[in-house]
Scaffold this motif. Structure first.
Motif, PDB file in Angstrom:
ATOM      1  N   GLY A 146       0.833  -1.195   0.000  1.00  0.00           N
ATOM      2  CA  GLY A 146       0.000   0.000   0.000  1.00  0.00           C
ATOM      3  C   GLY A 146       0.866   1.244   0.000  1.00  0.00           C
ATOM      4  N   ILE A 147       0.210   2.419  -0.069  1.00  0.00           N
ATOM      5  CA  ILE A 147       0.954   3.671  -0.083  1.00  0.00           C
ATOM      6  C   ILE A 147       0.999   4.322   1.290  1.00  0.00           C
ATOM      7  CG2 ILE A 147       0.551   4.122  -2.516  1.00  0.00           C
ATOM      8  CD1 ILE A 147      -1.594   6.132  -1.717  1.00  0.00           C
ATOM      9  N   ASP A 148       0.121   3.921   2.200  1.00  0.00           N
ATOM     10  CA  ASP A 148       0.050   4.504   3.538  1.00  0.00           C
ATOM     11  C   ASP A 148       0.810   3.603   4.510  1.00  0.00           C
ATOM     12  OD1 ASP A 148      -0.538   5.828   5.836  1.00  0.00           O
ATOM     13  OD2 ASP A 148      -2.715   5.681   5.646  1.00  0.00           O
ATOM     14  N   LYS A 149       1.919   4.092   5.052  1.00  0.00           N
ATOM     15  CA  LYS A 149       2.774   3.285   5.926  1.00  0.00           C
ATOM     16  C   LYS A 149       2.026   2.821   7.172  1.00  0.00           C
ATOM     17  CE  LYS A 149       7.291   3.282   8.142  1.00  0.00           C
ATOM     18  NZ  LYS A 149       8.509   4.043   8.402  1.00  0.00           N
ATOM     19  N   ARG A 150       1.232   3.703   7.759  1.00  0.00           N
ATOM     20  CA  ARG A 150       0.475   3.338   8.957  1.00  0.00           C
ATOM     21  C   ARG A 150      -0.509   2.221   8.670  1.00  0.00           C
ATOM     22  NH1 ARG A 150      -1.590   8.209  12.617  1.00  0.00           N
ATOM     23  NH2 ARG A 150       0.403   8.977  13.316  1.00  0.00           N
ATOM     24  N   LEU A 151      -1.230   2.337   7.566  1.00  0.00           N
ATOM     25  CA  LEU A 151      -2.247   1.342   7.236  1.00  0.00           C
ATOM     26  C   LEU A 151      -1.627  -0.008   6.896  1.00  0.00           C
ATOM     27  CD1 LEU A 151      -5.278   0.898   6.901  1.00  0.00           C
ATOM     28  CD2 LEU A 151      -5.064   1.655   4.542  1.00  0.00           C
ATOM     29  N   VAL A 152      -0.514  -0.015   6.170  1.00  0.00           N
ATOM     30  CA  VAL A 152       0.164  -1.268   5.839  1.00  0.00           C
ATOM     31  C   VAL A 152       0.636  -1.958   7.114  1.00  0.00           C
ATOM     32  CG1 VAL A 152       2.204  -2.254   4.734  1.00  0.00           C
ATOM     33  CG2 VAL A 152       0.827  -0.586   3.512  1.00  0.00           C
ATOM     34  N   GLY A 153       1.241  -1.209   8.021  1.00  0.00           N
ATOM     35  CA  GLY A 153       1.712  -1.777   9.280  1.00  0.00           C
ATOM     36  C   GLY A 153       0.577  -2.282  10.145  1.00  0.00           C
ATOM     37  N   GLN A 154      -0.549  -1.556  10.169  1.00  0.00           N
ATOM     38  CA  GLN A 154      -1.681  -1.969  10.992  1.00  0.00           C
ATOM     39  C   GLN A 154      -2.342  -3.224  10.443  1.00  0.00           C
ATOM     40  OE1 GLN A 154      -2.643  -0.471  14.014  1.00  0.00           O
ATOM     41  NE2 GLN A 154      -3.691  -2.432  14.086  1.00  0.00           N
ATOM     42  N   VAL A 155      -2.481  -3.316   9.130  1.00  0.00           N
ATOM     43  CA  VAL A 155      -3.065  -4.520   8.520  1.00  0.00           C
ATOM     44  C   VAL A 155      -2.168  -5.723   8.786  1.00  0.00           C
ATOM     45  CG1 VAL A 155      -3.630  -5.612   6.315  1.00  0.00           C
ATOM     46  CG2 VAL A 155      -4.424  -3.313   6.795  1.00  0.00           C
ATOM     47  N   ALA A 156      -0.848  -5.545   8.641  1.00  0.00           N
ATOM     48  CA  ALA A 156       0.076  -6.645   8.912  1.00  0.00           C
ATOM     49  C   ALA A 156      -0.015  -7.080  10.377  1.00  0.00           C
ATOM     50  CB  ALA A 156       1.502  -6.242   8.561  1.00  0.00           C
ATOM     51  N   ALA A 157      -0.134  -6.129  11.291  1.00  0.00           N
ATOM     52  CA  ALA A 157      -0.261  -6.459  12.712  1.00  0.00           C
ATOM     53  C   ALA A 157      -1.577  -7.175  12.992  1.00  0.00           C
ATOM     54  CB  ALA A 157      -0.145  -5.198  13.558  1.00  0.00           C
ATOM     55  N   ASN A 158      -2.663  -6.754  12.326  1.00  0.00           N
ATOM     56  CA  ASN A 158      -3.955  -7.425  12.502  1.00  0.00           C
ATOM     57  C   ASN A 158      -3.912  -8.857  11.991  1.00  0.00           C
ATOM     58  OD1 ASN A 158      -4.948  -5.056  13.564  1.00  0.00           O
ATOM     59  ND2 ASN A 158      -6.046  -4.455  11.731  1.00  0.00           N
ATOM     60  N   LEU A 159      -3.238  -9.081  10.855  1.00  0.00           N
ATOM     61  CA  LEU A 159      -3.122 -10.436  10.316  1.00  0.00           C
ATOM     62  C   LEU A 159      -2.293 -11.312  11.245  1.00  0.00           C
ATOM     63  CD1 LEU A 159      -2.561  -9.734   6.521  1.00  0.00           C
ATOM     64  CD2 LEU A 159      -4.682 -10.347   7.669  1.00  0.00           C
ATOM     65  N   ARG A 160      -1.238 -10.761  11.811  1.00  0.00           N
ATOM     66  CA  ARG A 160      -0.410 -11.517  12.746  1.00  0.00           C
ATOM     67  C   ARG A 160      -1.195 -11.847  14.012  1.00  0.00           C
ATOM     68  NH1 ARG A 160       3.008 -10.809  17.092  1.00  0.00           N
ATOM     69  NH2 ARG A 160       4.970 -11.975  17.038  1.00  0.00           N
ATOM     70  N   ALA A 161      -2.082 -10.943  14.436  1.00  0.00           N
ATOM     71  CA  ALA A 161      -2.855 -11.146  15.663  1.00  0.00           C
ATOM     72  C   ALA A 161      -3.910 -12.244  15.524  1.00  0.00           C
ATOM     73  CB  ALA A 161      -3.523  -9.836  16.077  1.00  0.00           C
ATOM     74  N   ILE A 162      -4.230 -12.656  14.296  1.00  0.00           N
ATOM     75  CA  ILE A 162      -5.203 -13.742  14.111  1.00  0.00           C
ATOM     76  C   ILE A 162      -4.700 -15.019  14.776  1.00  0.00           C
ATOM     77  CG2 ILE A 162      -6.213 -15.262  12.364  1.00  0.00           C
ATOM     78  CD1 ILE A 162      -6.509 -12.765  10.597  1.00  0.00           C
ATOM     79  N   LYS A 163      -3.432 -15.318  14.604  1.00  0.00           N
ATOM     80  CA  LYS A 163      -2.813 -16.476  15.258  1.00  0.00           C
ATOM     81  C   LYS A 163      -1.349 -16.126  15.529  1.00  0.00           C
ATOM     82  CE  LYS A 163      -2.963 -20.950  16.389  1.00  0.00           C
ATOM     83  NZ  LYS A 163      -3.952 -21.596  17.213  1.00  0.00           N
ATOM     84  N   PRO A 164      -1.055 -15.452  16.661  1.00  0.00           N
ATOM     85  CA  PRO A 164       0.335 -15.074  16.954  1.00  0.00           C
ATOM     86  C   PRO A 164       1.221 -16.313  17.059  1.00  0.00           C
ATOM     87  CG  PRO A 164      -1.188 -14.005  18.469  1.00  0.00           C
ATOM     88  CD  PRO A 164      -1.974 -15.006  17.693  1.00  0.00           C
ATOM     89  N   PRO A 165       2.497 -16.187  16.729  1.00  0.00           N
ATOM     90  CA  PRO A 165       3.372 -17.359  16.761  1.00  0.00           C
ATOM     91  C   PRO A 165       3.507 -17.919  18.178  1.00  0.00           C
ATOM     92  CG  PRO A 165       4.610 -15.371  16.251  1.00  0.00           C
ATOM     93  CD  PRO A 165       3.188 -14.988  16.282  1.00  0.00           C
ATOM     94  N   ASP A 166       3.465 -19.225  18.263  1.00  0.00           N
ATOM     95  CA  ASP A 166       3.554 -19.935  19.529  1.00  0.00           C
ATOM     96  C   ASP A 166       5.030 -20.215  19.825  1.00  0.00           C
ATOM     97  OD1 ASP A 166       2.985 -21.485  21.752  1.00  0.00           O
ATOM     98  OD2 ASP A 166       2.624 -23.303  20.577  1.00  0.00           O
ATOM     99  N   VAL A 167       5.479 -19.897  21.047  1.00  0.00           N
ATOM    100  CA  VAL A 167       6.895 -20.073  21.383  1.00  0.00           C
ATOM    101  C   VAL A 167       7.239 -21.533  21.674  1.00  0.00           C
ATOM    102  CG1 VAL A 167       7.256 -17.733  22.198  1.00  0.00           C
ATOM    103  CG2 VAL A 167       6.463 -19.467  23.791  1.00  0.00           C
ATOM    104  N   TYR A 168       6.241 -22.378  21.881  1.00  0.00           N
ATOM    105  CA  TYR A 168       6.502 -23.787  22.176  1.00  0.00           C
ATOM    106  C   TYR A 168       6.554 -24.638  20.911  1.00  0.00           C
ATOM    107  CZ  TYR A 168       5.596 -22.391  26.947  1.00  0.00           C
ATOM    108  OH  TYR A 168       5.656 -21.759  28.152  1.00  0.00           O
ATOM    109  N   LYS A 169       5.601 -24.426  19.997  1.00  0.00           N
ATOM    110  CA  LYS A 169       5.533 -25.253  18.783  1.00  0.00           C
ATOM    111  C   LYS A 169       5.953 -24.513  17.524  1.00  0.00           C
ATOM    112  CE  LYS A 169       1.807 -28.075  20.608  1.00  0.00           C
ATOM    113  NZ  LYS A 169       0.424 -28.508  20.406  1.00  0.00           N
TER     114      LYS A 169
END
Length: 178
Positions: free
Chosen positions: A135-158
Motif C-alpha cells: 500500500g501507499i500509507d505506511k500506517r495502514l500497511v503496518g496496521q493490517v500486517a499487525a492485525n493479520l499476525r494477531a489472528i494467530k500469533p506465533p507460539d513459542v513452544y511449537k
C-alpha cells in the motif's frame, strides 16, 4: 528542540505537495494521501522542499513538530515507491486464501477466520503460506500486517502461527516429565 522537524523533506519529481488551510495533500504516481495539521504547526513548500515550522514552544506543539515532518516524509515515499510487509504462516494445515476483498485463514480454529481487506491495501498470497501486504500509507500497511499476525500469533513452544518474514522466535522447552 526538534532536530527531525527542522530537516526539510525533499520532494522528488512527479510528486505534487499542496497545502490548503490545515490539510496537506501529497499526490504522486501511486496515489494521493492527505494529512490534517494540528494547530500551531505550519507547512510551506518551496524549491522542491517541504519545510515544517511551529508557532510556539509549548510542549505539545514541540512534540508534533517532528511527528508531522516524519509523516510527510513517509507520505512522499509512499506515493513514489509504496510500502510492503511480508508475513509467513507456519503449521501443519495452516493456510490462507483471498476471495475478492476478503481473506480467509485456516489456522487451527474450528471455523476459518475471515478478514476484510481495507481500501488502499493490496494483498497477495503465494503457496498459501506467504502473505504480501502492499500500500501507499505506511500506517495502514503496518496496521493490517499487525492485525493479520494477531489472528494467530506465533507460539513459542511449537513455532506455529502467523509471523513476519525474518522474525526470530526463541523456542521454549516446555514441561519435562518426572
Amino acid at each position: 528542540m526538534s532536530r527531525i522537524g527542522k530537516k526539510p523533506v525533499p520532494v522528488p519529481s512527479g510528486v505534487d505537495v499542496k497545502v490548503a488551510g490545515s490539510v496537506v495533500s501529497v499526490k504522486g504516481p501511486l496515489g494521493k494521501l492527505d494529512w490534517a495539521l494540528a494547530p500551531g504547526i505550519g507547512v510551506t513548500v518551496d524549491q522542491g522542499q517541504v519545510l515544517i515550522t511551529r508557532s510556539s514552544e509549548a510542549r505539545n506543539v514541540r512534540a508534533l513538530h517532528g511527528l508531522v515532518r516524519a509523516e510527510l516524509s513517509n507520505m512522499v515515499l509512499g506515493v513514489t515507491k509504496g510500502y510492503e510487509r511480508n508475513l509467513e504462516i507456519t503449521g501443519v494445515g495452516y493456510k490462507a486464501a483471498v476471495q475478492g476483498r476478503t481473506m480467509s485463514f485456516n489456522v487451527g480454529y474450528i471455523n476459518p477466520v475471515v478478514y476484510p481487506i481495507p481500501a488502499g491495501i493490496e494483498v497477495k498470497i503465494d503457496k498459501q503460506t506467504l502473505i504480501n501486504v502492499k500500500g501507499i500509507d505506511k500506517r495502514l500497511v503496518g496496521q493490517v500486517a499487525a492485525n493479520l499476525r494477531a489472528i494467530k500469533p506465533p507460539d513459542v513452544y511449537k513455532q506455529k502461527g502467523v509471523r513476519y518474514v525474518g522474525e526470530v522466535l526463541r523456542k521454549k522447552e516446555g514441561k519435562t516429565g518426572k
